[in-house]
Write a protein that holds these residues in place. Structure first.
Motif, mmCIF file in Angstrom:
data_model
loop_
_atom_site.group_PDB
_atom_site.id
_atom_site.type_symbol
_atom_site.label_atom_id
_atom_site.label_comp_id
_atom_site.label_asym_id
_atom_site.label_seq_id
_atom_site.Cartn_x
_atom_site.Cartn_y
_atom_site.Cartn_z
ATOM 1 N N GLN A 38 0.821 -1.207 0.000
ATOM 2 C CA GLN A 38 0.000 0.000 0.000
ATOM 3 C C GLN A 38 0.856 1.259 0.000
ATOM 4 O OE1 GLN A 38 -2.562 -0.549 3.378
ATOM 5 N NE2 GLN A 38 -3.868 -2.031 2.309
ATOM 6 N N MET A 39 1.993 1.209 0.696
ATOM 7 C CA MET A 39 2.907 2.346 0.679
ATOM 8 C C MET A 39 3.467 2.570 -0.729
ATOM 9 S SD MET A 39 6.525 2.893 2.661
ATOM 10 C CE MET A 39 7.310 1.678 1.614
ATOM 11 N N ALA A 42 0.852 4.070 -2.998
ATOM 12 C CA ALA A 42 0.685 5.507 -2.787
ATOM 13 C C ALA A 42 1.779 6.309 -3.479
ATOM 14 C CB ALA A 42 0.674 5.813 -1.292
ATOM 15 N N GLU A 45 1.464 4.719 -7.940
ATOM 16 C CA GLU A 45 0.243 4.855 -8.743
ATOM 17 C C GLU A 45 0.036 6.250 -9.335
ATOM 18 O OE1 GLU A 45 -1.985 2.885 -10.155
ATOM 19 O OE2 GLU A 45 -0.940 1.132 -9.407
#
Length: 90
Positions: A38-39, A42, A45
Motif C-alpha cells: 500500500q505504501m 501511494a 500509482e
C-alpha cells in the motif's frame, strides 16, 4: 553543482527501483494489500496512472510501466545533458 545532479539521479534511480518492486508485486497474490504494498501504491500509482490512461493493455499485459520506466531513463539522461550544458557555460 555535481552534488545536485548526483542527488537527482539517485532519487530517480530509487524511484525506478520502487516501481520495479511494485510491478513485480502484482505477480504475487495479495502482495499489494500488505502495508508495504500500500505504501508503494501511494508512491507509484500517481506516476503510473497517466501512462495507463494513454497506453491500453495488450491483452492481459500492461506495458505502461515499461514506458514509465523508459521515461524515467530519458529524464535521467536529460538531466545529465542539462547539467553538461550548464557546466560548459559557467
Amino acid at each position: 553543482m555535481d552534488y545536485v545532479l548526483t542527488f537527482l539521479t539517485t532519487v530517480i534511480q530509487v524511484y525506478s527501483y520502487a516501481l520495479i518492486i511494485y510491478i513485480l508485486m502484482s505477480w504475487f497474490p495479495n502482495a499489494r494489500e500488505t502495508r508495504f504494498g500500500q505504501m508503494l501504491a501511494a508512491i507509484c500509482e500517481p506516476y503510473l496512472e497517466p501512462f495507463r490512461r494513454v497506453i491500453p493493455p495488450l491483452g492481459i499485459i500492461d506495458v505502461s510501466p515499461i514506458v514509465a520506466l523508459i521515461v524515467l531513463e530519458f529524464a535521467t539522461r536529460g538531466l545529465h545533458a542539462l547539467f553538461d550544458i550548464l557546466q560548459s557555460q559557467f
